[in-house]
Design a protein around this motif. Structure first.
Motif, PDB file in Angstrom:
ATOM      1  N   GLN A 131      40.163  39.216  33.828  1.00  0.00           N
ATOM      2  CA  GLN A 131      39.090  38.351  33.341  1.00  0.00           C
ATOM      3  C   GLN A 131      39.553  36.889  33.305  1.00  0.00           C
ATOM      4  N   PHE A 132      40.738  36.647  32.775  1.00  0.00           N
ATOM      5  CA  PHE A 132      41.284  35.293  32.680  1.00  0.00           C
ATOM      6  C   PHE A 132      41.424  34.658  34.071  1.00  0.00           C
ATOM      7  N   LEU A 133      41.967  35.407  35.030  1.00  0.00           N
ATOM      8  CA  LEU A 133      42.160  34.856  36.377  1.00  0.00           C
ATOM      9  C   LEU A 133      40.834  34.581  37.077  1.00  0.00           C
ATOM     10  N   LYS A 134      39.858  35.458  36.897  1.00  0.00           N
ATOM     11  CA  LYS A 134      38.552  35.239  37.532  1.00  0.00           C
ATOM     12  C   LYS A 134      37.847  34.017  36.942  1.00  0.00           C
ATOM     13  N   GLU A 135      38.066  33.760  35.651  1.00  0.00           N
ATOM     14  CA  GLU A 135      37.487  32.567  35.024  1.00  0.00           C
ATOM     15  C   GLU A 135      38.247  31.313  35.411  1.00  0.00           C
TER      16      GLU A 135
END
Length: 140
Positions: A131-135
């Protein structure tokens, strides 16, 4: 120009795991393969000669350095098992406190064996990292 050493390859994940000398570490590698595959819903791919990665993202730093990396991954190394998650995510530190017996570097989390950690927390770390990387690095 700088060339990344850790690139996705077509090498066999199963063949790599089968080459792990330590039987217990090989068994843990299969446990992690199942856990990461189930949690991410993504196929395992070899990244470089020794990292089993899931998914990928493209990053570009302010310095201009850019490349591709797996969203999450692991490597059953001789000394310890390395787990790869996103760096820079403050939520990672909170989850690591609940993981169990491990040590952490900037990019890697090191464990001796899967039995030392809480696999539910590991699943939460995998979800949080993706989630963090996609954001942080949305698709261009």
């Amino acid at each position: 120009m700088y060339e990344l050493k850790t690139k996705e390859t077509d090498n066999s994940v199963i063949a790599f795991i089968e080459e792990v000398e330590n039987m217990k570490k090989r068994e843990d590698a299969y446990k992690l393969l199942d856990l990461f595959t189930e949690t991410t819903g993504l196929p395992a791919k070899m990244w470089g000669p020794s990292i089993i990665g899931f998914g990928s993202y493209h990053y570009k730093y302010e310095s201009g350095h850019a490349g591709d990396a797996p969203l999450v991954g692991f490597s059953p190394r001789k000394a310890k098992i390395s787990l790869y998650f996103a760096t820079g995510d403050t939520q990672r530190e909170v989850l690591l406190q609940q993981l169990g017996k491990h040590t952490a570097g900037k990019a890697c989390v090191y464990i001796n064996k899967v039995a030392d950690i809480d696999t539910d927390v590991l699943k939460a770390l995998i979800h949080q990292s993706i989630q963090f990387l996609k954001e942080t690095y949305p698709n261009p």
